[in-house]
Design a protein around this motif. Sequence first.
Motif, PDB file in Angstrom:
ATOM      1  N   ALA A 161       0.832  -1.210   0.000  1.00 11.26           N
ATOM      2  CA  ALA A 161       0.000   0.000   0.000  1.00 11.26           C
ATOM      3  C   ALA A 161       0.865   1.259   0.000  1.00 11.26           C
ATOM      4  O   ALA A 161       0.567   2.220  -0.702  1.00 11.26           O
ATOM      5  CB  ALA A 161      -0.933  -0.003   1.215  1.00 11.26           C
ATOM      6  N   ARG A 162       1.942   1.241   0.770  1.00  9.79           N
ATOM      7  CA  ARG A 162       2.823   2.415   0.792  1.00  9.79           C
ATOM      8  C   ARG A 162       3.516   2.586  -0.558  1.00  9.79           C
ATOM      9  O   ARG A 162       3.603   3.686  -1.088  1.00  9.79           O
ATOM     10  CB  ARG A 162       3.863   2.292   1.903  1.00  9.79           C
ATOM     11  CG  ARG A 162       4.767   3.532   1.965  1.00  9.79           C
ATOM     12  CD  ARG A 162       5.697   3.531   3.125  1.00  9.79           C
ATOM     13  NE  ARG A 162       6.609   2.402   3.056  1.00  9.79           N
ATOM     14  CZ  ARG A 162       7.535   2.149   3.960  1.00  9.79           C
ATOM     15  NH1 ARG A 162       7.654   2.917   5.019  1.00  9.79           N
ATOM     16  NH2 ARG A 162       8.332   1.112   3.840  1.00  9.79           N
TER      17      ARG A 162
ATOM     18  N   LEU B 126      -4.785   4.666   3.406  1.00 16.71           N
ATOM     19  CA  LEU B 126      -5.137   3.798   4.529  1.00 16.71           C
ATOM     20  C   LEU B 126      -6.125   4.534   5.411  1.00 16.71           C
ATOM     21  O   LEU B 126      -6.016   5.742   5.598  1.00 16.71           O
ATOM     22  CB  LEU B 126      -3.919   3.449   5.377  1.00 16.71           C
ATOM     23  CG  LEU B 126      -2.792   2.657   4.737  1.00 16.71           C
ATOM     24  CD1 LEU B 126      -1.680   2.436   5.759  1.00 16.71           C
ATOM     25  CD2 LEU B 126      -3.298   1.328   4.227  1.00 16.71           C
ATOM     26  N   LEU B 127      -7.069   3.817   5.970  1.00 13.37           N
ATOM     27  CA  LEU B 127      -8.003   4.377   6.935  1.00 13.37           C
ATOM     28  C   LEU B 127      -7.850   3.621   8.244  1.00 13.37           C
ATOM     29  O   LEU B 127      -7.956   2.395   8.279  1.00 13.37           O
ATOM     30  CB  LEU B 127      -9.449   4.261   6.449  1.00 13.37           C
ATOM     31  CG  LEU B 127     -10.518   4.639   7.470  1.00 13.37           C
ATOM     32  CD1 LEU B 127     -10.422   6.130   7.818  1.00 13.37           C
ATOM     33  CD2 LEU B 127     -11.899   4.283   6.963  1.00 13.37           C
TER      34      LEU B 127
ATOM     35  N   TRP C 254       3.105   6.611   4.582  1.00  9.19           N
ATOM     36  CA  TRP C 254       1.797   6.153   4.132  1.00  9.19           C
ATOM     37  C   TRP C 254       0.863   7.340   3.992  1.00  9.19           C
ATOM     38  O   TRP C 254       0.977   8.335   4.710  1.00  9.19           O
ATOM     39  CB  TRP C 254       1.184   5.172   5.144  1.00  9.19           C
ATOM     40  CG  TRP C 254       1.607   3.754   4.986  1.00  9.19           C
ATOM     41  CD1 TRP C 254       1.029   2.811   4.196  1.00  9.19           C
ATOM     42  CD2 TRP C 254       2.685   3.095   5.655  1.00  9.19           C
ATOM     43  NE1 TRP C 254       1.691   1.612   4.324  1.00  9.19           N
ATOM     44  CE2 TRP C 254       2.710   1.755   5.219  1.00  9.19           C
ATOM     45  CE3 TRP C 254       3.636   3.499   6.576  1.00  9.19           C
ATOM     46  CZ2 TRP C 254       3.618   0.825   5.666  1.00  9.19           C
ATOM     47  CZ3 TRP C 254       4.561   2.569   7.033  1.00  9.19           C
ATOM     48  CH2 TRP C 254       4.548   1.248   6.574  1.00  9.19           C
ATOM     49  N   LYS C 255      -0.083   7.234   3.055  1.00  8.06           N
ATOM     50  CA  LYS C 255      -1.175   8.204   2.960  1.00  8.06           C
ATOM     51  C   LYS C 255      -2.264   7.662   3.875  1.00  8.06           C
ATOM     52  O   LYS C 255      -2.902   6.649   3.574  1.00  8.06           O
ATOM     53  CB  LYS C 255      -1.674   8.295   1.516  1.00  8.06           C
ATOM     54  CG  LYS C 255      -0.676   8.932   0.569  1.00  8.06           C
ATOM     55  CD  LYS C 255      -1.155   8.889  -0.859  1.00  8.06           C
ATOM     56  CE  LYS C 255      -2.368   9.772  -1.038  1.00  8.06           C
ATOM     57  NZ  LYS C 255      -2.786   9.868  -2.459  1.00  8.06           N
TER      58      LYS C 255
ATOM     59  N   TYR D 150       2.677   7.164  13.464  1.00  3.39           N
ATOM     60  CA  TYR D 150       3.723   6.251  12.995  1.00  3.39           C
ATOM     61  C   TYR D 150       3.640   6.062  11.480  1.00  3.39           C
ATOM     62  O   TYR D 150       4.637   6.207  10.770  1.00  3.39           O
ATOM     63  CB  TYR D 150       3.612   4.899  13.710  1.00  3.39           C
ATOM     64  CG  TYR D 150       4.605   3.899  13.194  1.00  3.39           C
ATOM     65  CD1 TYR D 150       5.899   3.845  13.714  1.00  3.39           C
ATOM     66  CD2 TYR D 150       4.281   3.020  12.164  1.00  3.39           C
ATOM     67  CE1 TYR D 150       6.827   2.950  13.230  1.00  3.39           C
ATOM     68  CE2 TYR D 150       5.208   2.121  11.675  1.00  3.39           C
ATOM     69  CZ  TYR D 150       6.479   2.084  12.202  1.00  3.39           C
ATOM     70  OH  TYR D 150       7.399   1.200  11.710  1.00  3.39           O
ATOM     71  N   LEU D 151       2.464   5.719  10.987  1.00  2.00           N
ATOM     72  CA  LEU D 151       2.317   5.439   9.552  1.00  2.00           C
ATOM     73  C   LEU D 151       2.547   6.693   8.709  1.00  2.00           C
ATOM     74  O   LEU D 151       3.220   6.633   7.675  1.00  2.00           O
ATOM     75  CB  LEU D 151       0.929   4.851   9.281  1.00  2.00           C
ATOM     76  CG  LEU D 151       0.679   3.459   9.857  1.00  2.00           C
ATOM     77  CD1 LEU D 151      -0.793   3.071   9.701  1.00  2.00           C
ATOM     78  CD2 LEU D 151       1.584   2.421   9.230  1.00  2.00           C
TER      79      LEU D 151
END
Length: 115
Positions: free
Chosen positions: A74-75, A81-82, A107-108, A101-102
């Motif tokens: 995904a990254r 990401l939700l 990450w979005k 953290y993400l």
Amino acid sequence: MEEKRWKLLPPAGAPAKQLARAAGVSELVAGLLLRRGISTPEQVRQFFQPSLPLLFDPYLFTDMDKAVQRLLLARQHREKLLIYGDYDADGITATAVLYRYLFRRGWKVTATLPN
């Protein structure tokens, strides 16, 4: 409206007094710790001063390796990401920690909490 009453457990007695003295905590705290299965001064120290080697291995969760690979994918693809949090003290905190953290690692990500 129904009246609610606290159900208090009886004091832990002599074991709590002994643990309190040995570990340098109050008898109330010692009683709570004993009810959690923490019964030695060393276990008390580890409970209040945890370290990474004492944590459980997250890969003991079923399919953790698949979840990690999916997050990395995904990254790489800049997918969104939700994080769906829980609306209580630890849920809000966990949502914020995971979001931070993400986000800081590329990450979005967005987060939501139920009302």
